[in-house]
Design an enzyme around this catalytic site. Structure first.
Site, short mmCIF file in Angstrom:
data_model
loop_
_atom_site.label_atom_id
_atom_site.label_comp_id
_atom_site.label_asym_id
_atom_site.label_seq_id
_atom_site.Cartn_x
_atom_site.Cartn_y
_atom_site.Cartn_z
N TYR A 178 -11.16 78.19 -4.69
CA TYR A 178 -11.87 77.94 -3.43
C TYR A 178 -11.52 79.02 -2.41
CZ TYR A 178 -12.32 76.21 1.32
OH TYR A 178 -12.57 76.13 2.65
N SER A 194 -12.40 80.34 6.42
CA SER A 194 -11.26 79.43 6.52
C SER A 194 -9.96 80.20 6.71
CB SER A 194 -11.17 78.62 5.22
OG SER A 194 -9.94 77.94 5.14
N LYS A 205 -13.88 82.20 -0.47
CA LYS A 205 -14.02 82.51 0.96
C LYS A 205 -13.70 84.00 1.20
CE LYS A 205 -15.47 78.61 2.45
NZ LYS A 205 -16.88 78.49 2.88
C1 UD1 Z 1 -6.66 72.01 3.16
C2 UD1 Z 1 -6.90 73.21 2.31
C3 UD1 Z 1 -7.67 74.25 3.08
C4 UD1 Z 1 -8.96 73.65 3.60
C5 UD1 Z 1 -8.62 72.44 4.45
C6 UD1 Z 1 -9.85 71.74 4.98
C7 UD1 Z 1 -4.99 73.33 0.75
C8 UD1 Z 1 -3.78 74.11 0.35
N1 UD1 Z 1 -5.63 73.77 1.85
O1 UD1 Z 1 -5.82 72.39 4.26
O2 UD1 Z 1 -7.95 75.35 2.27
O3 UD1 Z 1 -9.64 74.62 4.36
O4 UD1 Z 1 -7.86 71.51 3.66
O5 UD1 Z 1 -10.54 71.06 3.99
O6 UD1 Z 1 -5.38 72.38 0.13
N2 UD1 Z 1 -0.88 65.47 4.37
C9 UD1 Z 1 -0.05 64.38 4.18
N3 UD1 Z 1 -0.55 63.30 3.49
C10 UD1 Z 1 -1.84 63.26 2.98
C11 UD1 Z 1 -2.68 64.39 3.20
C12 UD1 Z 1 -2.15 65.49 3.88
O7 UD1 Z 1 1.09 64.37 4.62
O8 UD1 Z 1 -2.22 62.27 2.35
C13 UD1 Z 1 -0.37 66.63 5.12
C14 UD1 Z 1 -0.34 67.92 4.32
O9 UD1 Z 1 0.85 68.08 3.64
C15 UD1 Z 1 -0.53 68.96 5.43
C16 UD1 Z 1 -1.38 68.23 6.48
O10 UD1 Z 1 -1.25 66.85 6.20
O11 UD1 Z 1 0.70 69.26 6.02
C17 UD1 Z 1 -2.84 68.62 6.44
O12 UD1 Z 1 -3.32 68.51 5.10
P1 UD1 Z 1 -4.88 68.64 4.73
O13 UD1 Z 1 -5.69 67.80 5.65
O14 UD1 Z 1 -5.01 68.42 3.27
O15 UD1 Z 1 -5.24 70.14 5.12
P2 UD1 Z 1 -4.56 71.53 4.65
O16 UD1 Z 1 -3.70 71.35 3.47
O17 UD1 Z 1 -3.97 72.15 5.86
#
Ligand code: UD1
Length: 336
Positions: free
Chosen positions: A153, A128, A157
């Protein structure tokens, strides 16, 4: 003529199931090993519906060396193995670090010994971009430093990458490719397989599609005051089918030794851009509201995936809109 058997641990999960399907398309016979901790048996039937033949499956926990040995006895020899089996929820890993260490690192250790004992020459590992932590630059290539992991987690990795590399030093016959995924999204265009989050999704796309389906409250955008053009965080969202195909490319074309590749599109999209792209792709409005920042979020990160293009001859082919349309088709299929 089959090109050979490929062991796919965690092959009933989100990325594993799509990869097994692409292995069949490329002429291999995947053998799925999964303990169904975060998936279910139905997925095997759905995979079979896509590929038009049954997919070999063993309900085995990869930390169980004896059970895994049984799979090698009945299904071997293997031309390669792809190791997906792992726990993957960042928040849960903070609550249950011992479970994450035992399962993620333990299963990798057990698998490495089995692969070496059986003379398997190629391992592809599901890693990842989380290994980079908060990067110095937004566009990240494979030379970016590995930083202290933000969660148990993320640490598992990093530890598995190290373990696989150390194992290769001791047993050079087993070549390994570490694939660092950015944000995998979407689903198979058939809507037979996709992401099946248990309970309330933490990730953006499953939450978004469940909100649109009316199964959840409106999506909260985590922060719109970041130093990005529209104030929301930027990520590199990659279609799971493109990601799955990269595993086949790694199996066939990665060099000898231990190699590392970033897998992403090379393009960043903000949360607001994702919402807009979803609305364009599906014609559905996304109910959403701005909210506070989420602790631990990186502001902006996307892949420099040019090494994978150069060395594996692999490129992403599907757009963000296609990925979101496929994610929505899958959401509709599971809601029905
Ligand atoms: C997360 C994990 C990462 C993992 C990946 C895939 C963290 C810090 N990182 O990545 O290790 O490999 O998931 O499972 O948790 N967002 C919103 N609203 C929501 C959900 C998300 O605005 O309800 C935004 C977040 O702030 C972010 C983006 O969407 O900017 C993507 O979020 P998310 O899908 O959770 O992935 P990551 O945080 O990038």
């Amino acid at each position: 003529m089959s090109k050979g058997n490929v062991l796919v641990t965690g092959g009933a999960g989100f990325i594993g199931s799509h990869t097994a399907v692409e292995l069949v398309a490329a002429g291999y016979r995947p053998v799925v090993v999964d303990n169904l901790a975060n998936s279910n048996r139905d997925v095997l039937k759905r995979m079979a519906a896509i590929v038009g033949e049954p997919v070999a499956f063993h309900e085995v926990d990869c930390t169980d060396a004896e059970a895994l040995e049984g799979v090698f006895q009945t299904e071997g020899p293997f031309v390669g193995a792809i190791h997906f089996a792992a726990y993957k929820a960042v928040g849960e890993s903070v609550e249950r670090p011992t479970a994450y260490f035992l399962n993620n690192i333990g299963s990798t250790a057990v698998l490495l010994d089995a692969l070496t004992a059986h003379g398997v020459r190629r391992l592809v590992f599901s890693s990842s971009c989380t290994v980079y932590g908060e990067p110095e630059t937004t566009r990240v290539d494979e030379t970016a430093p590995i930083r202290t992991a933000e969660s148990p987690y993320g640490y598992t990795k990093q530890a598995c990458e190290r373990l696989i590399t150390d194992h290769h030093t001791a047993h050079p016959a087993l070549n390994a490719t570490l694939l660092r995924y950015f944000n995998p999204i979407g689903a198979h265009p058939s809507a037979q397989i996709g992401e099946l989050p248990i309970g309330r999704p933490n990730n953006l796309i499953p939450f978004l599609t469940q909100a649109v389906a009316g199964l959840r409250e409106p999506l909260t955008v985590f922060g719109d005051d970041y130093p990005t053009p529209d104030g929301t965080c930027i990520r590199d969202y990659i279609h799971v089918v493109d990601l799955a195909r990269a595993h086949v490319a790694a199996l066939e074309r990665a060099p000898e030794g231990v190699s590392v590749y970033n897998l992403g599109t090379g393009n960043g999209a903000s949360v607001k851009e994702v919402i807009d792209a979803f609305e364009r792709a599906t014609g559905k409005a996304v109910p959403h509201a701005m909210g506070p920042r989420r602790a631990g979020d990186v502001v902006a990160i996307y892949a420099d995936a040019s090494k994978a293009w150069r060395e594996l001859g692999w490129k992403t082919e599907r757009s963000l809109e296609e990925a979101l349309a496929d994610a929505w088709r899958w959401q509709e299929a599971v809601t029905r």
